[in-house]
Every structure is written in C-alpha cells, then in structure tokens.
Design a protein around this motif. Structure first.
Motif, PDB file in Angstrom:
ATOM      1  N   CYS A  11      73.693  35.811 -22.202  1.00  0.00           N
ATOM      2  CA  CYS A  11      74.150  34.618 -23.059  1.00  0.00           C
ATOM      3  C   CYS A  11      74.586  35.101 -24.260  1.00  0.00           C
ATOM      4  CB  CYS A  11      72.967  33.754 -23.263  1.00  0.00           C
ATOM      5  SG  CYS A  11      73.177  32.627 -24.559  1.00  0.00           S
ATOM      6  N   CYS A  13      74.350  34.232 -27.132  1.00  0.00           N
ATOM      7  CA  CYS A  13      73.488  34.328 -28.307  1.00  0.00           C
ATOM      8  C   CYS A  13      72.732  35.634 -28.615  1.00  0.00           C
ATOM      9  CB  CYS A  13      72.692  32.952 -28.309  1.00  0.00           C
ATOM     10  SG  CYS A  13      71.939  32.681 -26.703  1.00  0.00           S
ATOM     11  N   HIS A 122      79.112  29.772 -28.328  1.00  0.00           N
ATOM     12  CA  HIS A 122      77.708  29.472 -28.050  1.00  0.00           C
ATOM     13  C   HIS A 122      76.526  30.521 -28.516  1.00  0.00           C
ATOM     14  CE1 HIS A 122      74.299  28.048 -25.407  1.00  0.00           C
ATOM     15  NE2 HIS A 122      74.215  29.378 -25.022  1.00  0.00           N
ATOM     16  N   CYS A 304      75.768  31.652 -19.893  1.00  0.00           N
ATOM     17  CA  CYS A 304      74.613  32.443 -19.788  1.00  0.00           C
ATOM     18  C   CYS A 304      74.386  33.354 -18.654  1.00  0.00           C
ATOM     19  CB  CYS A 304      73.377  31.625 -19.871  1.00  0.00           C
ATOM     20  SG  CYS A 304      73.238  31.069 -21.678  1.00  0.00           S
TER      21      CYS A 304
END
Ligand SMILES: [Zn+2]
Ligand SMILES: [Zn+2]
Length: 305
Positions: A11, A13, A122, A304
C-alpha cells in the motif's frame, strides 16, 4: 488478501511510514500468536483424539514460519528506518577518525522517503496541516520538504513562548562532509568571509537551503539550542562578520533578512547542535540501485495488494 491483513502489502500509505508498518506487523504477530497458542491448548485439552493432536502439531510448525516472516519484517524495517547510505562518487575519500556514529546523529533517511518523492496516491501524501506545528525532524523531511512552513522567526517565537530555547535549522553540505559529520560533530566555518562570524550555519527554511534546484549532496535537519541570541539586520552585519568575539556573551547570531524566509543563523559552539538527521542525494548513494529497494513499491497493482 493475506498480504493486506498481515500489513505486508505494498500500500502506498506505507511508503513513507516504515515504522508504523512495522508496529502494525508486530501487533498482528502478537494476535496471530495468541490465536495459535489457544488453538494448541484447546487441542491438547480434548484428550484421546488423534485429529486434534495432529492439528496441534501443524499449528506448532506454522509458528516456525511465522517467526521467519517476522524476521523478514524486522529486516525490512531496519533497512528503511535505520538506513545506512552506501556512499559513492564522493568529492574526497572519507577518512573517518571514528567508526562509531555520533550520538547526535539520529538517523540517515533514504532519499525516496523525502517529501518530494510523495506520490499523492492513496495515503502517500504530504502533510496537510496548515500551519503544521509538528517539529519532529523526520516529519518535516518526509511529509513537507519543499512546502515546509518554517517556525516563526526567532524573535516572534520568543514573543509567543518566552521559555523557548530550541529551534530547527537546515544545513546543506556535500555528501562527503555529511558522511564525516555523522561520525563526529558539525564543524564551524572559520575561513573568511563568514557573514555571521565563525560558527555553524543554518537556514530557517528548508527552501532557502535548496534554492529552486533539486538538492545535491546532502541536507541536514537539526535541532539547535539557541542560548543567548544576538539578532542582527543587514546594516549590523559588520559587528559579527568574520569573528567569534561575541562568544561567549552570545551563543547564536540570528540574521533577520528583509525577506523573512531567508533568515539564517549561526551558532558558535557545536555543543548547541543537539541532534540531526541526514539525507544523501541519489547521485552519492547507490544503495537503491544495489538492492532493489527502489523498485519495492513499483509492483503495487490495485492500491494495496
Ligand atoms: Zn492503504
Ligand atoms: Zn506536518
């Protein structure tokens, strides 16, 4: 799916958050272990049943793989958050008088963690707090960099908070100098001309050290104890230039530039530099081309997994 739930996914993030990722992985590891241990206990409690016994053995074996997996996570975390650059193309050969790192050297950060590498995808975004008051050195470099809103000017900061004694400063240097600083301390500039005198120079805003160009060499973000501050303006520069006579009456010379984002300051004593982090640019660090850390997130397909 399993990768997602074990926080092993790619992911975006996690790109900028190797430590968070590792913490989540640890929590997950503990939870999974608890489930497995209770399964084993449960199986052992039901006596004289061969199927449950063998189930217990299987679960026991799976612990081994869980352990291997965790070691891998730990290795990954070390690689990113306790990063060691692999210096190449240095201006001079590094001769280190000391092989251990300075206690003030908080960490090196790999350049892909820098703020200008955030992809805006994201979760991989810059910090949106305006104004942002987070003064963690890592936060500033990873989630701001160019857009960093510096702290108020020293005089303004003192007015808002009279007990303030520390300040964040940015310092541009060569990769070679950064490599040696990490193992020793920050050295004073003593070769004239030195506008604010003989000491260690910092800029108030990171933008001011970078200019408009992409950074070359190394940047350092440091936390500094200011002590007694002598504030000067353009026409007072001659009282501090090319001298350190103001020390020890003053610890720091702060230059209020007419454009306030271009303020600079100079500290007389290296002991005032409390800690720093260093980022070495792509040209002088080939760790990424070496071990494919660079492409680690490239295989991310749908967000992800
Ligand atoms: Zn995500
Ligand atoms: Zn922020």
């Amino acid at each position: 799916m399993h990768r997602l739930f074990s926080f092993n996914c790619n992911c975006p993030c996690y790109r900028a958050r190797p430590r968070l990722r590792f913490q989540l992985q640890l929590v997950f590891l503990v939870l999974v272990s608890l489930v497995r241990i209770s399964t084993i206990i449960f199986c052992m409690v039901i006596r004289h049943h061969i199927t449950t016994k063998s189930l217990a053995v299987v679960v026991g074996i799976s612990f081994f793989f869980l352990l291997l997996n965790s070691l891998l996570h730990y290795y990954h975390y070390r690689e990113w958050w306790h990063y060691k650059p692999n210096f190449v193309r240095l201006e001079q050969k590094i001769i280190l008088c000391n092989t251990t790192l300075s206690t003030k050297h908080k960490r090196d950060l790999p350049y892909p963690l820098l703020g200008n590498m955030r992809t805006s995808k994201h979760g991989d975004k810059l910090c949106t707090n305006k104004p942002c008051t987070n003064r963690e050195l890592e936060h500033i470099l990873v989630f701001h960099l160019d857009d960093h809103q510096p702290q108020p000017r020293w005089s303004e900061l003192k007015r808002l908070n009279p007990s303030a004694d520390t300040y964040i400063g940015f310092h541009r240097t060569s990769a070679h100098a950064a490599a040696s600083v990490a193992h020793s301390y920050m050295h004073s500039s003593i070769k004239p001309p030195q506008m604010l005198g003989f000491g260690i120079y910092f800029a108030r805003s990171i933008e001011n050290t970078l200019g408009k160009a992409r950074f070359k060499g190394a940047i350092m973000a440091a936390k500094i104890r200011m002590g007694n501050v002598k504030e000067v303006t353009l026409n007072e520069l001659n009282i501090v230039r090319n001298t350190d006579e103001r020390h020890p009456e003053f610890d720091t010379v702060y230059y209020n530039h007419k454009e306030d984002h271009r303020d600079q300051f100079c500290v007389y004593d290296e002991k005032q530099v409390l800690k720093w982090i260093i980022v070495v640019d792509q040209l002088h660090d080939d760790k990424f081309s070496d071990n494919e850390m660079d492409s680690e997130f490239d295989d991310t397909k749908c967000y992800c997994i």
